[in-house]
Write a protein that holds these residues in place. Sequence first.
Motif, short mmCIF file in Angstrom:
data_model
loop_
_atom_site.label_atom_id
_atom_site.label_comp_id
_atom_site.label_asym_id
_atom_site.label_seq_id
_atom_site.Cartn_x
_atom_site.Cartn_y
_atom_site.Cartn_z
N GLU A 118 -8.12 4.91 1.07
CA GLU A 118 -7.80 5.54 0.29
C GLU A 118 -7.22 6.95 0.38
N PRO A 119 -6.71 7.52 -0.15
CA PRO A 119 -5.74 8.76 0.01
C PRO A 119 -6.82 10.06 0.24
N ARG B 16 -6.99 -3.60 3.80
CA ARG B 16 -6.52 -2.73 3.07
C ARG B 16 -6.48 -1.29 3.40
N GLU C 9 0.06 9.57 -3.51
CA GLU C 9 -1.20 10.27 -3.78
C GLU C 9 -1.79 10.89 -2.33
N ALA D 59 0.88 -1.28 0.00
CA ALA D 59 -0.07 -0.07 0.19
C ALA D 59 0.72 1.15 -0.03
N TYR E 38 2.45 2.38 -2.53
CA TYR E 38 2.37 2.93 -3.50
C TYR E 38 0.93 4.12 -3.36
N LYS E 39 0.34 4.19 -2.43
CA LYS E 39 -0.78 4.94 -2.18
C LYS E 39 -0.17 6.29 -1.47
N SER E 40 0.91 6.07 -0.82
CA SER E 40 1.38 7.33 -0.02
C SER E 40 1.69 8.37 -0.98
#
Length: 402
Positions: free
Chosen positions: A169-170, A166, A24, A18, A20-22
């Motif tokens: 979300e950002p 999960r 955004e 996760a 990769y969401k950092s």
Amino acid sequence: MQRLYRKRIVLGVGGGIAAYKSAELIRRLRDQGAEVRVVMTQGGREFITPLTLQALSGHPVHLDLLDPAAEAAMGHIELARWADLVLIAPATADLLARLAQGIANDLLTTLVLATDAMVALAPAMNQGMWRDPATQANLDLLAQRGMRVFGPASGAQACGDVGLGRMLEPDNLALLAADCFQRQALDGRHVLITAGPTQENIDPVRYITNHSSGKMGFALAEAAAEAGAKVTLVSGPVHLPTPDRVNRIDVVSARDMLAACEAAMPCDLLIAAAAVADYRPEVVAPHKMKKDPTTGEGLLLQLVRNPDILATLAGRPDRPFSVGFAAETENLLDYASRKLRDKNLDLIVANDVANPTIGFNSEENAITIIDREQRQTSFAQTSKGKIARQLVAFIADRLNQA
């Protein structure tokens, strides 16, 4: 979302997919006006590069516990003082376990131990790891210590499993970060704050003033606005931007400041952080004063007392809850206690301006608050923004009890 404006957020990136969401998330936080510094664990660097997060945050990414480029090579202390919020996203099962045990074996875990900022966790892991009793026990312990937990969400996971684990979300994480700065302690209150120095003219070119930068008063105005107050900021000559949602009135002299404060009354709370000149020239020359060879090397100025703004406002029949500042270079607590009594104050904030790290023009402060019963409460050295929020929360508590 304006609650994130000018907030200082340390984003901790753990070693999970996760991460990769950092990237955004940094964009979402910065879009709302936050300043973001990134700390990555060794595992986090395996999933996303520091260069990517540096480009998005606008600052070098912090990686190592002992940083030769940092003050005294101790970057974790600098970041601990700097942060308003430490948000760890993703927070892996390993990170949660280390935090719960107080283990400080990398920059991120050491930073969490060292900071007095809020800490929020965005868990991200396999659904089985999330359900494990050890993970749940660690999370319960961290929540009991005051850390906030954002999520997790349920859904398909990278491993193919479906279930809780999960990372949120950002967009959701940015909203929850803003909620950490909820405005409520001073809802419906009118707060009057004075800040900065005053200038007392000698002639059209010269004046008497002091070294006050106004930073503490402006930080207090921002913190009071965050706490829900209607804020009137009466400021002497400074070069600082007006905090969001604050009504600013610029003045020059002590008499100007008193007039502006009286015009802003009534108010519920007065915080007098300005460094007001005690004296002014009795006569202001209409033109620039020239050197007179017949008078030798000296110049004699006759000074007269300025009005005492704080005592005047605290002595009104409709007096607000009144908080003064005592900036002293010696006998700090004795002088502050005397000022508290003499000016009929509810609280006084004492700070040692002889210390260059917390004096005029500094970025940090350390204070001691004294109340009418001579009880003392101290806040350790940290950024003026953080001190301001701590002080506003303390004052609001006393005001709401009055």
